[in-house]
Structure formats: structure tokens, C-alpha cells
Design a protein around this motif. Structure first.
Motif, short mmCIF file in Angstrom:
data_model
loop_
_atom_site.label_atom_id
_atom_site.label_comp_id
_atom_site.label_asym_id
_atom_site.label_seq_id
_atom_site.Cartn_x
_atom_site.Cartn_y
_atom_site.Cartn_z
N THR A 144 0.38 37.82 28.97
CA THR A 144 1.10 37.80 30.24
C THR A 144 1.64 36.39 30.41
N GLY A 145 2.81 36.27 31.00
CA GLY A 145 3.42 34.96 31.17
C GLY A 145 3.75 34.35 29.83
N ASP A 146 3.85 33.01 29.81
CA ASP A 146 4.16 32.33 28.56
C ASP A 146 2.90 32.16 27.73
N ASP A 148 0.46 30.17 25.79
CA ASP A 148 0.15 28.75 25.73
C ASP A 148 -0.47 28.45 24.36
N LYS A 172 -4.16 42.62 26.77
CA LYS A 172 -3.20 43.22 27.71
C LYS A 172 -1.88 43.54 27.01
#
Ligand code: GDP
Ligand code: ZN
Length: 383
Positions: A144-146, A148, A172
Motif C-alpha cells: 500500500t502506498g509507496d 519504502d 495485501k
């Protein structure tokens, strides 16, 4: 109990086999067995005591023990003048004195195949071992999101440092819109994780859970990852029950302590063992110097071709690392991340080691001079 265990047929598995007991452990335990001690695995540690699962059931024992001065069998048990204090941790294979009341005594632990150590300024560093005898470090990273990548590299360093094989689980996966995007994300992580399997998993759809279950079935695993990464959900998917939720409820009402539901070490139904301790969740404070090197193995390989053997890959002539950044084979982000983790790790080590501290001070002074020279050179170039 002892008569029934001696009657155990050779074809029947050892009662501790689900906990990871194997022929190698058995061989290492032989001297302790000869002393009449009982093998068991530490499944929970709290307030100076631990639960040890043995073939004769779970026993309560003290975590600290004094190593006897004289290891000969005649003096081994009741030696009052002991050697150094040792402390067992979750995952240890302990030699328990079958006699004595509650709690019993741990007399030894078998040499650890791997260990997760929290770096600390405390002198009693043994008390800071969070888990022992771990085969796989499962690093949970949410899709999810960037992504890292720097954070993944940090967890990888901790994993390698412990001696356990890291595995990155991209959690996810159901939230990734399409298969092509997912393949790209997996590839990005693979580039940052040489020598490490990368598995996309969705606990929601169940995709990939069977692959992960197969990986963890071959030994002892720990789950690392930031809060919200999906570790509890994965643990529940592997354990086939709401173990983590159950634990929380039992802890709240304060009853049911010392029961199987509050263990930090779980036997998984599909095989393998999962260790989940609160300390392991707050990672980031360990000495992972060698681990960092392994995560960035391609940089360390390049560094061998630098002109100077102590090249800092800053502004040195003949630097193979900077050359690789220039020609695009080494992403600059990787080098930055490597530097950041190396620096961070040195800071952690410096907390405990005065000698390293003195070395660092010397280095900083040199760097200061070098830095100034580099800045001036740059300014000269701009002009
Ligand atoms: P932990 O803090 O690492 O233990 O993370 P949790 O297991 O508590 O999960 C954090 C949040 O992510 C929860 O709201 C979960 O329901 C959600 N989550 C976990 N796994 C998945 C998954 O495979 N798919 C989706 N969509 N959500 C998930
Ligand atoms: Zn260099």
C-alpha cells in the motif's frame, strides 16, 4: 512418564519434533542427557521466568542460571561458586533439571544457531537476546502506498545479522490493481534484496498463503515489519486461528497466564514454529554491521575494485562504486541507503563500544577535512 517415553517406538516422532527438535539438537544435548537433564524449548519469557515445553509437559523455570565452574558431572548441579550468569530467551533449547519444585532450574542452553540481539548500553547484553534459533526472518511489507525500499533494506540487514535466512513477504497483494503492476513491484524489491525470496501474499484472498506456509514449515520463523504491515493477520492465517486476538483477550483479564494461549512461540498446524515477541516488533536497535554488508552485497563487491582499499566512495579517484552510479548500473538510491544504514549502525555500535567511538571521532575529523576539500573542489567546478 519416563517409562512410557523409553517405550516410545523408534518410528514415532519425538514429542518435541513439532517444536523443531532434530537429530542435530539431540546429538548436542547428549552430554546433558547423560547428566539426567531434560531437553525443552523456551516458549515464553516474562519477569525472569520462562515456560519450557519438554516431552513431559510444560514446566516453569528461572531464565537466569549460573554456569558451573567445573563442568564435570559430579560437581555440575549444586555448585555454589558458579561461573558467569546466563539467560535463556524465547526459542532456546534448554537443559532443565527435572527435580526441584516450581520454578525449576535451567542448567544450560544449547549453542544458538541464530539470535536476534537488541543493541543496548546495558552490560548484561545476554538479557537483550529477543529470540534464538530462528531459521527464517519473514519481513512483512505492505503493498500500500509507496514501497519504502530503504526500510526493507534495514529489516534485511537485521535478518542477515541474526543468522536466519530473510524472506520478504509483500502483504495485501489484493490491493494492487493488476498483475503487471504486482510483477513490477516484486521486481523492484528483488533488486533491493539479492539472495532473498520475495513472495506476494494476500491474507484477504488467500493468494500466496500456501507458499508462505510451505516456507515456514521448514523450521522456526519470526515476523518483522512496521506496525500495520499485516503481521498479525499473517500469523493468524498461518496458525489457522485468531491466536493473536486470543492472546490479547487473555492478557487483558489477567487470567490464563502460563497457558498455551500466551506463548511467544507457536507450533503451526502446517508445520514449523512461529516466534512472536513484543520486543521483536520494535526493531531498529540492533547491531547489524555484517547484515548491512549482505543486503548491499553488490556494493561491497564493487568496492573491492576501488583503487583505495578504504575508499569511502565519496570523492576518491578510481572509485568503482561511483563509476557504477555514473553509468547507471547502481541506482544512487541504493548507495544512499547503504550509507545511511552504515552510519546508523555505527551510531548504535558506538553507544556500547568506547573503542569504536574513539575510532569514529578520528574518522569524523578526517571526514571533516575531506568534506571541506570536496566542497571547495565542487565550488571550483561550478565557477
Ligand atoms: P500488524 O500491525 O503488522 O500486525 O498488522 P495487522 O495484521 O494488524 O494488519 C493491519 C491492517 O491491515 C488490518 O486492518 C488488516 O485487516 C489489514 N490487512 C492485513 N492483511 C491484509 C490483506 O491481505 N489484504 C488487505 N486488504 N488488508 C489486510
Ligand atoms: Zn569507492
Amino acid at each position: 512418564m519416563s517409562s512410557s517415553s523409553s517405550q516410545r517406538s523408534a518410528s514415532r516422532p519425538h514429542p518435541l519434533a513439532p517444536y523443531g527438535w532434530d537429530a542435530d539438537w539431540e546429538a548436542e544435548f547428549a552430554p546433558y542427557a547423560a547428566q539426567g537433564l531434560l531437553p525443552g524449548r523456551v516458549v515464553r519469557v516474562d519477569r525472569g521466568q520462562c515456560d519450557v515445553v519438554t516431552a513431559e509437559g510444560t514446566v516453569r523455570a528461572d531464565t537466569e542460571f549460573v554456569t558451573p565452574h567445573d563442568p564435570s558431572p559430579s560437581s555440575r548441579l549444586r555448585s555454589s561458586r558458579g561461573g558467569p550468569i546466563r539467560v535463556v530467551c524465547t526459542g532456546d533449547w534448554a537443559a532443565v533439571d527435572p527435580e526441584g519444585g516450581d520454578p525449576r532450574y535451567v542448567r544450560a542452553y544449547l549453542p544458538r544457531r541464530s539470535s536476534f540481539v537488541r543493541s543496548t548500553s546495558s552490560k548484561r547484553s545476554e538479557g537483550q537476546i529477543l529470540a534464538a534459533n530462528v531459521d527464517h526472518t519473514i519481513i512483512a511489507v505492505p503493498l500500500t502506498g509507496d514501497l519504502d525500499l530503504g526500510r526493507i533494506e534495514r529489516f534485511l540487514a537485521l535478518g542477515w545479522e541474526s543468522g536466519a535466512q530473510p524472506v520478504v513477504v509483500l502483504t495485501k497483494a489484493d490491493l494492487v490493481p493488476d498483475a503487471v503492476t504486482l510483477a513490477h513491484l516484486v521486481q523492484d524489491v528483488e533488486t533491493s534484496a539479492p539472495g532473498v525470496p520475495v513472495l506476494p501474499v494476500s491474507a484477504t484472498s488467500g493468494d500466496g498463503v500456501d507458499v508462505l506456509a510451505a516456507v515456514v514449515s521448514g523450521g522456526t520463523s519470526v515476523l518483522l515489519g512496521q506496525s500495520g504491515a499485516g503481521k498479525s493477520t499473517l500469523a493468524n492465517a498461518l496458525a489457522g486461528a485468531d491466536v493473536m486476538a486470543v492472546q490479547a483477550i487473555r492478557d487483558v483479564d489477567g487470567k490464563g497466564r502460563h497457558t498455551t494461549t500466551t506463548r511467544n512461540l507457536l507450533v503451526l498446524p502446517g508445520g514449523g514454529v512461529l516466534i512472536d515477541t513484543p520486543g521483536l516488533r520494535g526493531v531498529g536497535l540492533w547491531d547489524a554491521g555484517n547484515g548491512v554488508g549482505q543486503v548491499f552485497s553488490e556494493i561491497e563487491e564493487l568496492a573491492e575494485r576501488c583503487r583505495f582499499h578504504d575508499c569511502a566512495h565519496g570523492a576518491e579517484p578510481g572509485c568503482a562504486v561511483l563509476a557504477a552510479v555514473d553509468d547507471g548500473t547502481l541506482p544512487e538510491r541504493r548507495l544512499d541507503s547503504y550509507r545511511k544504514l552504515m552510519r546508523e549502525n555505527q551510531r548504535i555500535v558506538a553507544k556500547t563500544d568506547a573503542r569504536v567511538r574513539a575510532e569514529l571521532r578520528r574518522e569524523w575529523r578526517l571526514r571533516g577535512a575531506e568534506g571541506k576539500a570536496a566542497m571547495e573542489a565542487k565550488r571550483g567546478r561550478v565557477r
